[in-house]
Write a protein that holds these residues in place. Structure first.
Motif, PDB file in Angstrom:
ATOM      1  N   ALA A   1       0.817  -1.217   0.000  1.00  9.63           N
ATOM      2  CA  ALA A   1       0.000   0.000   0.000  1.00  9.63           C
ATOM      3  C   ALA A   1       0.851   1.267   0.000  1.00  9.63           C
ATOM      4  N   ASN A   2       2.163   1.125   0.213  1.00  2.00           N
ATOM      5  CA  ASN A   2       3.030   2.294   0.373  1.00  2.00           C
ATOM      6  C   ASN A   2       4.290   2.228  -0.488  1.00  2.00           C
ATOM      7  N   PRO A   3       4.125   2.110  -1.816  1.00  2.00           N
ATOM      8  CA  PRO A   3       5.305   2.020  -2.674  1.00  2.00           C
ATOM      9  C   PRO A   3       6.148   3.306  -2.675  1.00  2.00           C
TER      10      PRO A   3
ATOM     11  N   PHE B   1       7.120   4.927  -0.059  1.00  5.01           N
ATOM     12  CA  PHE B   1       7.871   5.072   1.197  1.00  5.01           C
ATOM     13  C   PHE B   1       9.354   4.818   0.969  1.00  5.01           C
ATOM     14  N   ASN B   2      10.181   5.754   1.455  1.00  4.41           N
ATOM     15  CA  ASN B   2      11.635   5.623   1.271  1.00  4.41           C
ATOM     16  C   ASN B   2      12.381   5.316   2.570  1.00  4.41           C
ATOM     17  N   GLY B   3      11.637   5.077   3.657  1.00  3.92           N
ATOM     18  CA  GLY B   3      12.273   4.701   4.916  1.00  3.92           C
ATOM     19  C   GLY B   3      12.718   5.864   5.786  1.00  3.92           C
ATOM     20  N   VAL B   4      12.561   7.084   5.294  1.00  2.00           N
ATOM     21  CA  VAL B   4      13.033   8.252   6.045  1.00  2.00           C
ATOM     22  C   VAL B   4      12.023   8.677   7.112  1.00  2.00           C
ATOM     23  N   LEU B   5      10.764   8.868   6.684  1.00  2.00           N
ATOM     24  CA  LEU B   5       9.733   9.311   7.628  1.00  2.00           C
ATOM     25  C   LEU B   5       9.136   8.105   8.356  1.00  2.00           C
ATOM     26  N   GLU B   6       8.094   8.352   9.144  1.00  2.00           N
ATOM     27  CA  GLU B   6       7.509   7.306   9.975  1.00  2.00           C
ATOM     28  C   GLU B   6       6.410   6.535   9.244  1.00  2.00           C
ATOM     29  N   CYS B   7       6.075   5.387   9.842  1.00  2.00           N
ATOM     30  CA  CYS B   7       4.917   4.597   9.443  1.00  2.00           C
ATOM     31  C   CYS B   7       3.761   5.043  10.335  1.00  2.00           C
ATOM     32  N   LEU B   8       2.585   5.253   9.735  1.00  2.22           N
ATOM     33  CA  LEU B   8       1.451   5.816  10.469  1.00  2.22           C
ATOM     34  C   LEU B   8       0.168   5.033  10.199  1.00  2.22           C
ATOM     35  N   TYR B   9      -0.765   5.145  11.152  1.00  5.22           N
ATOM     36  CA  TYR B   9      -2.127   4.645  10.982  1.00  5.22           C
ATOM     37  C   TYR B   9      -3.042   5.844  11.158  1.00  5.22           C
ATOM     38  N   VAL B  10      -3.970   6.040  10.234  1.00  6.30           N
ATOM     39  CA  VAL B  10      -4.953   7.114  10.353  1.00  6.30           C
ATOM     40  C   VAL B  10      -6.306   6.470  10.577  1.00  6.30           C
ATOM     41  N   GLY B  11      -7.007   6.921  11.602  1.00 10.83           N
ATOM     42  CA  GLY B  11      -8.322   6.376  11.908  1.00 10.83           C
ATOM     43  C   GLY B  11      -9.289   7.473  12.286  1.00 10.83           C
ATOM     44  N   MET B  12     -10.535   7.087  12.512  1.00  7.90           N
ATOM     45  CA  MET B  12     -11.529   8.038  13.005  1.00  7.90           C
ATOM     46  C   MET B  12     -12.345   7.347  14.092  1.00  7.90           C
ATOM     47  N   THR B  13     -12.870   8.158  15.023  1.00  6.53           N
ATOM     48  CA  THR B  13     -13.540   7.595  16.188  1.00  6.53           C
ATOM     49  C   THR B  13     -14.569   8.566  16.757  1.00  6.53           C
ATOM     50  N   SER B  14     -15.526   8.029  17.503  1.00  7.21           N
ATOM     51  CA  SER B  14     -16.456   8.872  18.254  1.00  7.21           C
ATOM     52  C   SER B  14     -15.964   9.015  19.700  1.00  7.21           C
ATOM     53  N   LYS B  15     -14.872   8.364  20.016  1.00  5.44           N
ATOM     54  CA  LYS B  15     -14.248   8.463  21.344  1.00  5.44           C
ATOM     55  C   LYS B  15     -13.151   9.524  21.284  1.00  5.44           C
TER      56      LYS B  15
ATOM     57  N   LEU C   1      -0.732  12.450   3.783  1.00  8.64           N
ATOM     58  CA  LEU C   1       0.485  11.993   4.468  1.00  8.64           C
ATOM     59  C   LEU C   1       1.311  11.081   3.554  1.00  8.64           C
ATOM     60  N   ARG C   2       0.642  10.274   2.744  1.00  9.07           N
ATOM     61  CA  ARG C   2       1.373   9.435   1.774  1.00  9.07           C
ATOM     62  C   ARG C   2       2.113  10.315   0.757  1.00  9.07           C
ATOM     63  N   ARG C   3       1.451  11.375   0.311  1.00 10.83           N
ATOM     64  CA  ARG C   3       2.105  12.293  -0.645  1.00 10.83           C
ATOM     65  C   ARG C   3       3.347  12.931  -0.012  1.00 10.83           C
ATOM     66  N   GLU C   4       3.318  13.094   1.302  1.00  9.66           N
ATOM     67  CA  GLU C   4       4.475  13.656   2.026  1.00  9.66           C
ATOM     68  C   GLU C   4       5.535  12.585   2.306  1.00  9.66           C
ATOM     69  N   ARG C   5       5.319  11.362   1.799  1.00  6.15           N
ATOM     70  CA  ARG C   5       6.263  10.230   1.863  1.00  6.15           C
ATOM     71  C   ARG C   5       6.256   9.470   3.191  1.00  6.15           C
TER      72      ARG C   5
END
Length: 116
Positions: free
Chosen positions: A27-29, A31-45, A106-110
């Motif tokens: 899903a992240n072709p 990615f060059n290993g420089v920045l972080e790996c992230l999860y984006v979610g949404m919640t009612s909490k 965030l993907r566009r920002e690598r």
């Protein structure tokens, strides 16, 4: 009667997710290993409550697992600097749209990003 508010949040993941999880890697072709790996979610909490649900493998009253396996295994901590500028919204549909938009930005920002 108070309305439910939905929030978007970001979790930093261990970079091990990139080497150990083929779906995440695919899903992240960009990615060059420089920045972080992230999860984006949404919640009612609150983001903090939701992160705790992910880390503990939370299941609802019907027994359905509501936590992401990726966050449960690789989640390190919340990254409020990446989502505090986003105001809560009134509908789940709007929150999902914002979640996807933030993930793609965030993907566009690598960054390497996972979202559902």
């Amino acid at each position: 009667m108070s309305k439910t508010l939905y929030r978007v949040y970001v979790v930093e993941l261990s970079k091990r997710v990139f080497t150990e999880n083929a779906m995440f890697r695919a899903a992240n072709p960009q990615f060059n290993g420089v920045l972080e790996c992230l999860y984006v979610g949404m919640t009612s909490k609150t983001p903090k409550e939701r992160f705790e649900q992910h880390k503990t493998g939370y299941r609802n009253k019907k027994g359905h697992k509501l936590s992401s396996n990726i966050v449960q295994k690789y989640g390190l901590y919340l990254r409020p600097s990446l989502y505090n500028h986003i105001d809560p919204v009134l509908t789940r549909a709007e929150a999902l749209e914002i979640e996807e938009g933030l993930a793609l930005e965030l993907r566009r920002e690598r960054y390497a990003v996972w979202y559902n």
